[in-house]
Scaffold this active site. Structure first.
Site, PDB file in Angstrom:
ATOM      1  N   LYS A  21       0.838  -1.204   0.070  1.00  0.00           N
ATOM      2  CA  LYS A  21       0.112  -0.123   0.170  1.00  0.00           C
ATOM      3  C   LYS A  21       1.049   1.277   0.221  1.00  0.00           C
ATOM      4  O   LYS A  21       0.472   2.350  -0.614  1.00  0.00           O
ATOM      5  CB  LYS A  21      -0.803  -0.054   1.192  1.00  0.00           C
ATOM      6  CG  LYS A  21      -1.807   1.031   1.376  1.00  0.00           C
ATOM      7  CD  LYS A  21      -3.023   0.677   2.314  1.00  0.00           C
ATOM      8  CE  LYS A  21      -2.853   0.722   3.981  1.00  0.00           C
ATOM      9  NZ  LYS A  21      -2.635   2.529   4.343  1.00  0.00           N
ATOM     10  N   SER A  22       1.733   1.128   1.029  1.00  0.00           N
ATOM     11  CA  SER A  22       2.589   2.649   1.170  1.00  0.00           C
ATOM     12  C   SER A  22       3.375   2.793  -0.448  1.00  0.00           C
ATOM     13  O   SER A  22       3.751   3.813  -0.807  1.00  0.00           O
ATOM     14  CB  SER A  22       3.689   2.376   1.999  1.00  0.00           C
ATOM     15  OG  SER A  22       3.138   2.529   3.199  1.00  0.00           O
ATOM     16  N   ARG A  26       2.894   6.132  -3.555  1.00  0.00           N
ATOM     17  CA  ARG A  26       4.147   6.651  -3.758  1.00  0.00           C
ATOM     18  C   ARG A  26       4.380   6.663  -5.247  1.00  0.00           C
ATOM     19  O   ARG A  26       4.524   7.599  -6.070  1.00  0.00           O
ATOM     20  CB  ARG A  26       5.533   6.392  -3.085  1.00  0.00           C
ATOM     21  CG  ARG A  26       5.462   6.642  -1.488  1.00  0.00           C
ATOM     22  CD  ARG A  26       5.982   6.099  -0.586  1.00  0.00           C
ATOM     23  NE  ARG A  26       6.131   6.654   0.869  1.00  0.00           N
ATOM     24  CZ  ARG A  26       5.101   6.399   1.778  1.00  0.00           C
ATOM     25  NH1 ARG A  26       4.221   5.810   1.486  1.00  0.00           N
ATOM     26  NH2 ARG A  26       5.359   7.224   2.939  1.00  0.00           N
ATOM     27  N   GLY A  95      -4.874   7.968   5.250  1.00  0.00           N
ATOM     28  CA  GLY A  95      -4.112   8.955   5.944  1.00  0.00           C
ATOM     29  C   GLY A  95      -2.811   9.377   5.004  1.00  0.00           C
ATOM     30  O   GLY A  95      -2.244  10.471   5.027  1.00  0.00           O
ATOM     31  N   ARG A 123      -8.104  12.580  12.739  1.00  0.00           N
ATOM     32  CA  ARG A 123      -6.867  12.360  12.925  1.00  0.00           C
ATOM     33  C   ARG A 123      -5.823  13.482  12.742  1.00  0.00           C
ATOM     34  O   ARG A 123      -6.187  14.382  12.068  1.00  0.00           O
ATOM     35  CB  ARG A 123      -6.312  11.128  11.845  1.00  0.00           C
ATOM     36  CG  ARG A 123      -7.020   9.794  12.115  1.00  0.00           C
ATOM     37  CD  ARG A 123      -6.741   8.665  10.905  1.00  0.00           C
ATOM     38  NE  ARG A 123      -5.172   8.293  11.058  1.00  0.00           N
ATOM     39  CZ  ARG A 123      -4.588   7.551  10.152  1.00  0.00           C
ATOM     40  NH1 ARG A 123      -5.134   7.263   9.249  1.00  0.00           N
ATOM     41  NH2 ARG A 123      -3.361   7.343  10.455  1.00  0.00           N
ATOM     42  N   SER A 168       7.163   9.584  11.527  1.00  0.00           N
ATOM     43  CA  SER A 168       6.133   9.334  10.639  1.00  0.00           C
ATOM     44  C   SER A 168       6.705   9.511   9.363  1.00  0.00           C
ATOM     45  O   SER A 168       7.052  10.361   9.000  1.00  0.00           O
ATOM     46  CB  SER A 168       5.083  10.196  10.897  1.00  0.00           C
ATOM     47  OG  SER A 168       4.077  10.377  10.035  1.00  0.00           O
ATOM     48  N   ASP A 315       2.169  -0.884  12.028  1.00  0.00           N
ATOM     49  CA  ASP A 315       0.789  -1.290  11.441  1.00  0.00           C
ATOM     50  C   ASP A 315       0.589  -2.731  11.796  1.00  0.00           C
ATOM     51  O   ASP A 315      -0.430  -3.146  11.783  1.00  0.00           O
ATOM     52  CB  ASP A 315       0.572  -1.194  10.046  1.00  0.00           C
ATOM     53  CG  ASP A 315       0.520   0.156   9.623  1.00  0.00           C
ATOM     54  OD1 ASP A 315       0.260   1.109  10.424  1.00  0.00           O
ATOM     55  OD2 ASP A 315       1.039   0.670   8.361  1.00  0.00           O
ATOM     56  N   ARG A 388      -7.298  -3.018   9.598  1.00  0.00           N
ATOM     57  CA  ARG A 388      -6.286  -3.850  10.480  1.00  0.00           C
ATOM     58  C   ARG A 388      -7.188  -4.609  11.565  1.00  0.00           C
ATOM     59  O   ARG A 388      -6.548  -5.912  11.873  1.00  0.00           O
ATOM     60  CB  ARG A 388      -5.054  -3.143  10.999  1.00  0.00           C
ATOM     61  CG  ARG A 388      -4.433  -2.302   9.567  1.00  0.00           C
ATOM     62  CD  ARG A 388      -2.985  -2.307   9.594  1.00  0.00           C
ATOM     63  NE  ARG A 388      -2.283  -1.830   8.486  1.00  0.00           N
ATOM     64  CZ  ARG A 388      -2.313  -2.251   7.307  1.00  0.00           C
ATOM     65  NH1 ARG A 388      -2.449  -3.561   7.161  1.00  0.00           N
ATOM     66  NH2 ARG A 388      -1.865  -1.544   6.250  1.00  0.00           N
TER      67      ARG A 388
HETATM   68  C1  S3P Z   1       2.316   4.961   6.284  1.00  0.00           C
HETATM   69  C2  S3P Z   1       3.164   5.169   7.082  1.00  0.00           C
HETATM   70  C3  S3P Z   1       2.661   4.963   8.665  1.00  0.00           C
HETATM   71  C4  S3P Z   1       1.451   3.917   8.636  1.00  0.00           C
HETATM   72  C5  S3P Z   1       0.673   3.974   7.484  1.00  0.00           C
HETATM   73  C6  S3P Z   1       1.234   3.984   6.202  1.00  0.00           C
HETATM   74  C7  S3P Z   1       3.154   5.332   4.815  1.00  0.00           C
HETATM   75  O1  S3P Z   1       1.933   6.199   9.227  1.00  0.00           O
HETATM   76  O2  S3P Z   1       1.167   3.695   9.789  1.00  0.00           O
HETATM   77  O3  S3P Z   1      -0.295   2.816   7.444  1.00  0.00           O
HETATM   78  O4  S3P Z   1       2.517   4.735   3.751  1.00  0.00           O
HETATM   79  O5  S3P Z   1       3.755   6.152   4.964  1.00  0.00           O
HETATM   80  P1  S3P Z   1       2.895   7.170   9.950  1.00  0.00           P
HETATM   81  O6  S3P Z   1       4.055   7.563   8.904  1.00  0.00           O
HETATM   82  O7  S3P Z   1       1.948   8.373  10.282  1.00  0.00           O
HETATM   83  O8  S3P Z   1       3.444   6.564  11.016  1.00  0.00           O
END
Ligand code: S3P
Length: 429
Positions: A21-22, A26, A95, A123, A168, A315, A388
């Site tokens: 996902k991350s 990007r 987020g 949030r 973060s 996570d 989750r």
């Molecule tokens: C993420 C970073 C994490 C993670 C989120 C995905 C990302 O959050 O908990 O599920 O893709 O950069 P934080 O960077 O706020 O800790």
């Protein structure tokens, strides 16, 4: 939607993972502001990443989506090609979409508003507003600039030096994205490492970005579109790894797992608990380490989790609580107050729902303590619309006696739409 689950007699086979996902977020965001076309394979089918796609389309980027093939073709608009959106951008539950796009929008010479669902609107966003204002963006949020919707009038940014107050990756990436549009260098100091997918991809795209001694130095500059294949999501693999370890008759193979060292806390934690996990076929794909993992029924022992390990497993802490519930001894998770501001307050919701199933688990301000060994009992519990938590409860049901009912089980679609089918495939009854 409600899901009723009973423990499977055995869990055996190979699971297929969604793309990380991350990295998917990007891949689509950065290729949107690059020059040229990029093809992204194994893009995450989760709703979160589709929120990023929808927002970028609303900003004028042409993105073709081939859902069955999990492929995207992005026609990058270059550094000055984004258009003022005609309506409010909707980040849904994501987020990452809201924070990364806010950084990007801070650098654009137009007005935009970004919002999300009720969870995302509660949030913390002050953490991105502060540095983006220091760079010169005009950005406002509700409740005294603490939460979304956010209104942004970007442009005329200056590079800054900024020390991250929380580890973060979303905050770090928001600043780095704004820095691509700022005058001069931006330096981000990162006392505790968080996931580095933004930095890796930007380097592959030719951005002037240097990382050394816990600092990232970024200068503005054009990006080159890059084709990539997204590795499988280790955060999704985590459910199968724990399921196999805690189940009395299990052997589960998970292939093509992204093994970026900033994400492999789950493997380190499980191994230190005594898990039987074998790592093979280690390789690098698209600038990210990848491997195949095999997990089997294990005898687990308690661990202490805190410090630098927390961001590397942030996570996965909910599913680690399930491993702890069967482990011998008392597991303590500390330094994880950040869990309180995720899709749900994951300290409160994990403790409440696992207690409902009979786990001996106690809430702490910055984590939880779990005494393993108590037999879990099936019950009706809730995901609190947190993907989750829904998957954590599904795996807990595999070691609970009788039937477990999970309310709002469709929450899994945020990161892992095929999750229920994969569980059925593994399960022999
Ligand atoms: C993420 C970073 C994490 C993670 C989120 C995905 C990302 O959050 O908990 O599920 O893709 O950069 P934080 O960077 O706020 O800790």
């Amino acid at each position: 939607m409600e899901r009723k689950l009973k423990p499977c007699r055995a869990l055996r086979g190979e699971v297929s993972l969604p793309g990380d996902k991350s990295i998917s977020h990007r891949a689509v965001i950065l290729n949107s502001i690059a020059a040229g076309k990029a093809t992204v394979e194994n893009f995450s089918p989760g709703k979160d990443c589709l929120s990023s796609v929808a927002c970028l389309r609303a900003l004028g980027v042409a993105i073709e989506v081939y859902p069955g093939e999990r492929r995207l073709i992005i026609s990058g608009v270059g550094g000055d090609g984004l258009k003022e959106p005609q309506d409010i951008l909707d980040a849904g539950n994501s987020g990452t979409t809201m924070r990364l796009l806010s950084g990007l929008l801070a650098g654009q010479p137009f007005f935009s508003v970004i919002t999300g669902d009720s969870s995302l609107r509660s949030r913390p966003m002050g953490r991105i507003i502060d540095p983006l204002r220091q760079m010169g963006a005009q950005i406002w949020g509700r409740r005294g600039d603490a939460v979304a919707p956010l209104a942004i009038r970007g442009g005329h940014l200056q590079g800054i030096r900024y020390r991250l107050p929380v580890p973060s990756a979303q905050l770090k990436s928001a600043i780095v994205l704004a820095a691509l549009f700022a005058e001069g260098n931006t330096v981000v100091e990162e006392p505790v490492a968080s996931r580095d997918h933004t930095e890796r991809l930007l380097k592959a795209m030719g951005a002037p970005l240097v990382t050394s001694n816990s600092e990232i130095v970024v200068a503005p500059g054009p990006l080159r579109a890059v084709d990539l294949r997204v590795p499988g999501d280790i955060s999704s693999a985590a459910y199968w790894l724990v399921a196999a370890c805690v189940h009395p008759d299990a052997k589960v193979q998970v292939k093509n797992v992204g093994m970026n060292p900033t994400r492999t806390g789950i493997v380190d934690v499980l191994k230190s608990m005594g898990a039987r996990i074998t790592i093979s076929n280690e390789r690098t794909e698209g600038g990210e380490p990848v491997a195949d993992l095999l997990a089997e029924t294990s005898e687990l022992a308690a661990v202490e989790i805190g410090g630098d390990l927390v961001p590397r497993a942030i996570d996965e802490l909910p599913i680690i609580a399930v491993a702890a519930a069967v482990a011998k001894g008392a597991t303590v998770i500390r330094d994880a107050a950040e869990l309180r501001v995720k899709e749900s307050d994951r300290i409160a919701t994990v403790v409440r729902e696992l207690s409902r199933l009979g786990a001996d688990i106690e809430e702490r301000p910055d984590g939880m303590a779990i005494r393993g060994g108590r037999r879990l009992q099936g019950e009706t519990c809730s995901s609190y619309n947190d993907h989750r938590l829904a998957m954590t409860l599904a795996i807990a049901s595999q070691i609970a006696q009788g039937e477990t009912t999970i309310a709002d089980a469709e929450a899994v679609d945020i990161s892992y739409p095929g999750f229920w089918q994969e569980l059925e495939r593994l399960c022999s009854t």
